[in-house]
Design a protein around this motif. Structure first.
Motif, mmCIF file in Angstrom:
data_model
loop_
_atom_site.group_PDB
_atom_site.id
_atom_site.type_symbol
_atom_site.label_atom_id
_atom_site.label_comp_id
_atom_site.label_asym_id
_atom_site.label_seq_id
_atom_site.Cartn_x
_atom_site.Cartn_y
_atom_site.Cartn_z
ATOM 1 N N GLN A 211 0.819 -1.193 0.000
ATOM 2 C CA GLN A 211 0.000 0.000 0.000
ATOM 3 C C GLN A 211 0.858 1.250 0.000
ATOM 4 O O GLN A 211 0.564 2.216 -0.720
ATOM 5 C CB GLN A 211 -0.934 0.019 1.225
ATOM 6 C CG GLN A 211 -2.109 -0.887 1.108
ATOM 7 C CD GLN A 211 -2.897 -0.597 -0.151
ATOM 8 O OE1 GLN A 211 -2.804 -1.300 -1.141
ATOM 9 N NE2 GLN A 211 -3.683 0.471 -0.119
ATOM 10 N N LEU B 31 -1.673 0.842 10.760
ATOM 11 C CA LEU B 31 -2.789 1.078 9.835
ATOM 12 C C LEU B 31 -3.273 2.519 9.914
ATOM 13 O O LEU B 31 -3.647 3.118 8.896
ATOM 14 C CB LEU B 31 -3.929 0.099 10.147
ATOM 15 C CG LEU B 31 -3.584 -1.351 9.836
ATOM 16 C CD1 LEU B 31 -4.735 -2.249 10.242
ATOM 17 C CD2 LEU B 31 -3.282 -1.526 8.367
ATOM 18 N N ASN B 35 -3.386 5.180 6.871
ATOM 19 C CA ASN B 35 -4.505 6.018 6.487
ATOM 20 C C ASN B 35 -4.111 7.485 6.361
ATOM 21 O O ASN B 35 -4.562 8.204 5.466
ATOM 22 C CB ASN B 35 -5.642 5.883 7.515
ATOM 23 C CG ASN B 35 -6.648 4.868 7.066
ATOM 24 O OD1 ASN B 35 -7.451 5.146 6.186
ATOM 25 N ND2 ASN B 35 -6.576 3.676 7.621
ATOM 26 N N GLU B 38 -2.429 7.854 3.158
ATOM 27 C CA GLU B 38 -3.394 7.892 2.054
ATOM 28 C C GLU B 38 -4.047 9.259 1.950
ATOM 29 O O GLU B 38 -4.184 9.838 0.865
ATOM 30 C CB GLU B 38 -4.493 6.845 2.283
ATOM 31 C CG GLU B 38 -4.123 5.449 1.884
ATOM 32 C CD GLU B 38 -5.152 4.448 2.360
ATOM 33 O OE1 GLU B 38 -6.318 4.866 2.551
ATOM 34 O OE2 GLU B 38 -4.796 3.291 2.557
ATOM 35 N N GLY B 86 -8.760 3.089 -0.567
ATOM 36 C CA GLY B 86 -8.258 3.167 0.789
ATOM 37 C C GLY B 86 -9.239 2.581 1.780
ATOM 38 O O GLY B 86 -8.869 1.846 2.704
ATOM 39 N N THR B 89 -9.190 -1.203 1.472
ATOM 40 C CA THR B 89 -7.961 -1.771 2.008
ATOM 41 C C THR B 89 -7.934 -1.721 3.519
ATOM 42 O O THR B 89 -7.539 -2.695 4.176
ATOM 43 C CB THR B 89 -6.755 -1.012 1.457
ATOM 44 O OG1 THR B 89 -6.926 -0.826 0.059
ATOM 45 C CG2 THR B 89 -5.490 -1.767 1.725
ATOM 46 N N THR B 90 -8.367 -0.591 4.075
ATOM 47 C CA THR B 90 -8.369 -0.480 5.539
ATOM 48 C C THR B 90 -9.277 -1.521 6.161
ATOM 49 O O THR B 90 -8.927 -2.169 7.152
ATOM 50 C CB THR B 90 -8.822 0.919 5.960
ATOM 51 O OG1 THR B 90 -8.095 1.889 5.228
ATOM 52 C CG2 THR B 90 -8.610 1.117 7.438
ATOM 53 N N LEU B 94 -8.004 -4.415 8.672
ATOM 54 C CA LEU B 94 -8.507 -4.620 10.018
ATOM 55 C C LEU B 94 -9.022 -6.030 10.208
ATOM 56 O O LEU B 94 -8.818 -6.650 11.260
ATOM 57 C CB LEU B 94 -9.604 -3.592 10.322
ATOM 58 C CG LEU B 94 -9.049 -2.181 10.508
ATOM 59 C CD1 LEU B 94 -10.179 -1.179 10.601
ATOM 60 C CD2 LEU B 94 -8.195 -2.120 11.772
#
Lengths: 562, 116, 629
Positions: A211, B31, B35, B38, B86, B89-90, B94
């Protein structure tokens, strides 16, 4: 509507239909996937004659490039797509069988796993076909997301016996195995049991790395757009050059995710755990499809960046950087593979090393090695898929992924071990097998460019020595007789039971044998008659070497480059 | 002016996120940092299309002439896609973290003693 | 599809087919192998004299060219002959108990061998060389862990050789633009004045590769492992044929570079490069001999003996004259035959007794007379004693040194040659003479087919010893074509030889006469032996011990064996030297460092956040460097 969209539509259809249609039985899902990939492969092959005659662009949704998205069907892209669908079909065939005692469908074989796998295939096919950078980014993400999920779904092998057989298992895996054993006493739906810490941590590491890399690509896309107002690769070909440092930065940012997918140093730290944790069938796809598609995209991007294009000012430095990274990757990959005890990790690091060779070849000026790099890539994809599938089979038989525990399995399944050896020898670059020609061609191009490229050649040669040793170690240990005094007649010895409790003479399932045979036959065929592949590879190489006439002009409406 | 502010805040977000991704051990924090990263990149993309004094690229009754008074809509389309990616993916990350916690009983990604 | 190409293609095909189909019927595999060996001999007969024959195997992207040259034909004919005898032996050797299952791979290896000898261009040579490499790896290892270690040692050195070979190949391609062997070598040789550094580099790379393959110089230790651990009949092929590949390649590919076109420095008439190679050969000869003396395992001992003999051959090649090359080729041929004989007799002993250690054998001459004779003839030849063939070739090697006045180099050669008798005799006595161990009281002689093979080889050794022209005349004819390529003129440019006489710088010897003299004396002594007094048998420990009971010192019959630690005083003398100069330890530590490096690389790359940090740091550095330029 253009019928070529089927190339992308088929995997999407699989991924959406399978969860609906296969509620009860995962087997239905696996069959749907296999048949769909087979159909897609057939369709791709049917498209070949027309595309070989003249490559063409397929405009999607009516918006013309450079604003709209175009798919480019050419010998290179279609060849890569055919390879991807071939490996997908064979992996699906492999998933149809159950090579081990694993009655519960492992991650890659449940209905959801099949759907995710289809999305992965979609990502791979898409990134090869598209001509738009942002579209490539999206396909990279699609492939990435499905990969993360599939890697995380891996589960430890039936490690009960492995623990008994004195194989050191991490305390965590032991706990999870114990948890699994106790859990199965209760009514746990089979697909949920026993997650593996190796798989999940590998997946998370992969996720974070991939990512981050993709976000860098997005940054690069933004920078590129702000400077040129363009998003499509072909339009960059005839664009006036950007400022050199800006161009270098943008180029590197754009290359990040593909370099990560192709396991180039320094972006390959995720490789070990992710591959160790991935289910066997998916590991084959990850290497055979994922790395290959990313490599093709990489080659495409490098071909555009290398020519007299928007990146003309930085081409030389970029080449130098990539040559260095490629050589380092070869050395690092082969060295790391040397010591590994987990067979999947060995194969993964070996892939990294091979991708290093691809990068070295791609970084040579004037695309001298283009045809051989493609040949090398194709032979690697086929051989690696073969090795991963067989590795999965042997791991299931031995109850563990450690190759030392697989000693002697070759005596029970000589055909499987023989095919494994064929794959290994091909990767080593030995004649009679496909890998020989690719490596020879790349080395020749490296030597004839002279200068710093000679260091890259030294790295590749050193890598070959290391590669030879560890591959032969593994191949031979498969054939080794369990320790006995010399002179004991081997035919009279009992067929040893290694690891699994099954009567050790259980035959190799057709689902493993058939794909392995096909792949091994391909390796031998390419080794003995390399000209067969050159018919497709030669025009593909021409596309890479002269992106202006072979690529850009076929996509953009004439004269249109903003 | 606005563009500079956007770019500075975007850079700040990117650097913070990058720092977090590299140095944090706890998966949730990684994570979160991802974010931030992103968001920073998205903000950067939006700022690219910005042109002072122009309108949002939505055709309303007020706009009658050619397209020129709009800010560049293309980066905004890219950002929309990116936000969705995003999000997905998040969510996936999780979910995997949850699975990881069940398997490893902790929220870090350390080597659990090299199994080889 | 001519006589060149057909065996090249048919052999691997048959090999693969027999591997797949006849996995159970081992006898059938070995029968096929015997037929294949016979076919190769027939091919050799067909190919003789047809020097214009060539063939090309087109693979689309490249064409593998093969050419029938006199030099290649010589090697091919010699090795095919030896292979036929070994195949006879193998057919009997590989019964259910001893079968090694390597026949199919061996057939592919035979095809690769043929490819190496007849290669017409570099790619064909490389392809055959590599195929030879991986097939021999699997054959030597043949599924046993101890053999694997030996084999991977051999193959690692082989891989290093391949890397050097590839580097040389591409450099030659770049310098001369052609891949044809003779053409590129001629072009390269012409570059001595213009680019001496480049030509030297190519010669060096090729030398590294071929020295590794022939166990010379720093690569001397792999035969002791590989020849010893390989299947016993294959050891004969290894020592007889395979170790010669490097030397063949030296003659074919490296010597032409030092022909008339050579324009560099010379020492005593021979180019510096070759002079250094000569010394490497001489030192290898000495080293091999010293190590052989220490050995207690009969196969390892003979492996070191092979290394030593390769040293002699390299010395002969280094004088860079036609006479020297002839001496080298003659010794290659002789070594093939007598070493083959020796190894086959060792295989027969192992077949019947299962033993390899000298101090556990003894007295087998009474039980296995034909095997004993084969070994005896073999070691007489190996020691260089007339009337066996070894004498003629060693004599010629020394003569070739004399022709260049390289007397200093003759010293190690003579030392090694003389000292070889130490271990050769020990082998003979340890296995065949002395007292028969009670364990082997009922040992049967070797099976008839094995005896036949050994008999034929013995005859060959004796025949060449009596009539050296049998081998030397074909050699002379083959080298006639090479005269303009190798050193011109001077005393060494002709090979005077007739059927029964060899001629050198300082004298000539009529070996036929010598041989008949020896034969006469042998018959005389035999008569005396048969007519003389009877001898009596005694038990093992029935020997004078000054009244002491050996059992009190915990002596076992084996320790009291004549051959146990035979040369202990000598070993004590040379051990300190050998310990200090142990190359094996150097290689070991190299391998260990590499393993540790691999472990740390793998660990470094599996770190989590640290990895990302490293990655980005590296990227930043690269960017800064890139931007700053």
């Amino acid at each position: 509507m253009h019928h070529e969209i089927l190339l992308l539509a088929l995997p999407i259809a699989v991924s959406f239909l399978v969860p609906l249609l296969a509620r009860r039985s995962a087997a239905v899902a696996r069959w749907i996937a296999f048949l769909a990939y087979l159909a897609a492969l057939a369709y791709t092959l049917a498209l070949f004659p027309s595309v070989m005659a003249s490559a063409r662009a397929v405009i999607v949704a009516g918006w013309l490039p450079p604003l709209g998205i175009a798919l480019f069907l050419s010998p290179l892209s279609l060849g890569a797509v055919a390879l991807v669908y071939l490996i997908a079909a064979l992996t699906a065939l492999y998933n149809l069988s159950s090579p081990g005692e694993n009655k519960r469908p492992e991650g890659g074989r449940s209905a959801r796993g099949v759907a995710l796998q289809a999305l992965f295939v979609l990502g791979g096919v898409g990134m090869v076909l598209t001509a738009d950078l942002f579209n490539a980014f999206v396909f990279l993400e699609i492939a990435g997301i499905s990969a993360f999920a599939l890697v995380a779904s891996g589960r430890p092998l039936q490690s009960g016996r492995a623990a008994a057989a004195n194989v050191p298992v991490t305390s965590v895996e032991k706990k999870s195995a114990a948890a699994a054993d106790s859990k199965t006493a209760s009514a746990e739906p089979p697909a949920e049991a026993a997650p593996s810490a190796v798989s999940t941590s590998g997946s998370l590491r992969y996720l974070v790395a991939a990512q981050t890399a993709s976000l860098f690509m997005l940054l690069g896309i933004g920078l590129l757009y702000s400077a040129t107002g363009l998003l499509t690769l072909p339009s960059l070909v005839s664009h006036p050059a950007l400022k050199s440092s800006f161009g270098l930065l943008t180029a590197l940012l754009l290359l990040f995710p593909v370099l990560l997918e192709t396991k180039i140093v320094p972006l390959n730290f995720w490789v070990g755990r992710a591959y160790a944790g991935a289910p066997a069938g998916f590991a084959a796809s990850l290497s055979g499809i994922g790395a290959t598609a990313a490599a093709v995209l990489l080659l495409r991007m490098l071909s555009v960046m290398g020519s007299g294009s928007a990146f003309a000012g930085t081409a030389g430095e970029l080449r130098g950087v990539l040559l260095l990274l490629g050589s380092l990757t070869v050395l690092v990959g082969e060295t790391a593979a040397f010591r590994e005890a987990d067979l999947k990790k060995v194969l993964a690091w070996s892939s990294a090393g091979q991708m290093g060779v691809v990068l070295v070849g791609a970084a040579l000026p004037a695309g001298e090695a283009a045809a051989w790099v493609l040949f090398f890539l194709a032979s690697h994809a086929v051989a690696k898929a073969l090795l991963f599938l067989l590795a999965g089979f042997f791991a299931a038989r031995a109850g563990t992924n450690r190759w030392k525990a697989m000693k002697g399995l070759g005596r029970l399944h000589p055909l499987a071990a023989g095919m494994f050896t064929v794959g290994a020898l091909s990767l080593m670059g030995l004649p009679l097998f496909a890998g020989f020609w690719g490596k020879l061609g790349v080395l020749r191009a490296v030597f004839s460019s002279g200068g710093p490229a000679v260091l890259a050649a030294a790295a590749i040669l050193l890598g070959t020595v290391a590669e030879g040793v560890y591959f032969l170690r593994i191949a031979h240990s498969l054939f080794e007789a369990p320790e006995a005094e010399s002179g004991t007649p081997e035919a009279e010895r009992e067929a040893p039971t290694v690891g699994s409790g099954k009567p050790a003479r259980a035959p190799v399932p057709a689902g493993v044998l058939l794909p392995a045979l096909i792949l091994a036959a391909a390796v031998l065929l390419l080794g003995l008659r390399p000209s067969l592949a050159m018919r497709v590879i030669a025009p593909a190489a021409r596309e890479l070497v002269s992106p202006d006439e072979q690529y850009a002009q076929k996509i953009l409406p004439s004269g249109a480059s903003r | 002016m606005v563009q500079t502010a956007l770019i500075i805040s975007a850079s700040a977000l990117v650097l913070t996120g990058l720092f977090g991704v590299i140095t944090r051990r706890n998966v949730i924090r990684i994570l979160l940092a991802l974010n931030l990263l992103e968001t920073g990149v998205n903000l950067f993309l939006v700022s690219i299309g910005y042109a002072p004094g122009k309108e949002a690229p939505i055709v309303t009754a007020r706009i009658t002439g050619p397209i020129s008074p709009f800010v560049d809509p293309l980066p905004q389309a890219l950002v929309l896609t990116s936000i969705v990616i995003g999000l997905g993916t998040t969510a996936l990350a999780l979910a995997i973290t949850l699975r990881h916690y069940r398997a490893a009983r902790r929220l870090t990604l350390e080597e659990t003693g090299h199994a080889s | 599809m001519n006589a060149l190409l057909l065996p090249l293609l048919a052999l691997p095909a048959i090999g693969i087919v027999s591997l797949l189909l006849f996995r159970r019927a081992r006898v059938l595999q070995w029968l096929l192998f015997l037929l294949a060996a016979g076919a190769l001999v027939a091919t050799a007969a067909l190919l003789y004299g047809r020097w214009e024959l060539s063939a090309g195997l087109s693979l689309g992207v490249a064409t593998l060219g093969f050419r029938n040259t006199p030099l290649g034909w010589l090697f091919f004919a010699f090795s095919s002959g030896l292979t036929l005898f070994i195949a006879l032996f193998s057919l009997s050797y590989n019964d259910r108990r001893h079968s090694s299952g390597v026949a199919p791979l061996w057939m592919i290896l035979l095809a690769a061998t043929m490819g190496i000898f007849f290669a017409g261009d570099w790619i064909a040579f490389l392809v055959a060389w590599e195929i030879m490499g991986w097939t021999s790896f699997f054959i030597i290892a043949h599924g046993r862990e101890s053999s694997f270690r030996a084999s991977i040692y051999y193959y690692t050195l082989s891989l290093i050789g391949t890397a050097a070979l590839l580097a040389a190949l591409f450099t030659v391609w770049r310098l001369t633009g052609t891949l044809d062997l003779d053409g590129s070598l001629a072009a390269l040789a012409a570059l001595w004045t213009a680019q001496p550094g480049a030509v030297t580099l190519v010669a060096l790379l090729l030398a590294v590769s071929f020295l590794a393959k022939s166990a010379l110089g720093p690569f001397f230790m792999w035969p002791a492992l590989a020849h010893a651990e390989a299947p016993d009949d294959f050891s004969a092929y290894l020592s007889g044929v395979m170790i010669k590949y490097g030397l063949f390649a030296l003659v074919r590919l490296v010597l032409p570079l030092f022909g008339p076109a050579y324009a560099g420095a010379t020492v005593q008439g021979t180019p510096v490069f070759l002079y250094i190679l000569g010394w490497i050969g001489g030192l290898t000869a000495v080293w091999g001999t010293l190590l052989a003396v220490r050995e207690n395992d009969m196969k390892r001992m003979m492996a070191y003996s092979t290394v030593s003999n390769m040293g002699y051959i390299l010395v002969a090649l280094s004088v860079n004259t036609v006479f020297g090359v002839a001496a080298a080729l003659f010794h290659i041929f002789n070594h093939m035959i007598f070493k083959g004989t020796i190894f086959l007799s060792l295989a027969a002993v192992k077949y019947r007794t299962g033993e390899r250690q000298l101090h556990r054998l003894g007295g087998l001459a009474y039980r296995m007379p034909v095997t004993f004779f084969a070994f005896l003839i073999g070691i007489i030849a190996a020691a260089g004693i007339p009337p066996m063939s070894g004498f003629a070739s060693k004599w010629m090697v020394i003569q070739s040194l004399f022709s260049r006045r390289m007397l200093l180099l003759a010293v190690p050669v003579l030392f090694a040659s003389t000292a070889s008798f130490m271990y050769l005799y020990r082998g003979l006595h340890g296995i065949y003479l002395g007292q028969l161990s009670p364990r082997f009281r009922d040992v049967r002689p070797a099976p008839p087919l094995q005896m036949l093979a050994m008999l034929l080889l013995m005859l060959a050794v004796y025949a060449v010893g009596t009539f050296p022209g049998l081998a030397l005349l074909p050699i002379r004819d083959a080298l006639a074509g090479l005269q303009e390529v190798i050193g011109a003129g001077g005393v060494g440019s002709q090979i005077p030889v007739t059927l029964g006489t060899i001629m050198g710088v300082s004298s000539r010897i009529n070996l036929t006469t010598v041989s008949f003299v020896f034969l006469g004396s042998f018959i005389g002594v035999l008569v005396l032996y048969l007519l003389g007094k009877r001898r009596s048998r005694v038990e093992w420990l029935d020997t004078y011990t000054a009244g002491e009971d050996p059992a009190e010192w915990n002596m076992t019959p084996e320790q009291y064996h004549y051959a146990y630690r035979f040369y202990e005083p000598f070993e004590k003398m040379i051990n300190p030297l050998l310990e200090r100069l142990s190359l094996e330890r150097a290689y070991e530590s190299l391998a260990r460092s590499f393993r540790r490096l691999s472990g740390s690389v793998a660990r470094a790359l599996s770190g989590g956040g640290a990895g990302v940090a490293v990655a980005l740091l590296a990227l930043a550095v690269i960017l800064i460097v890139g931007v700053a330029r």
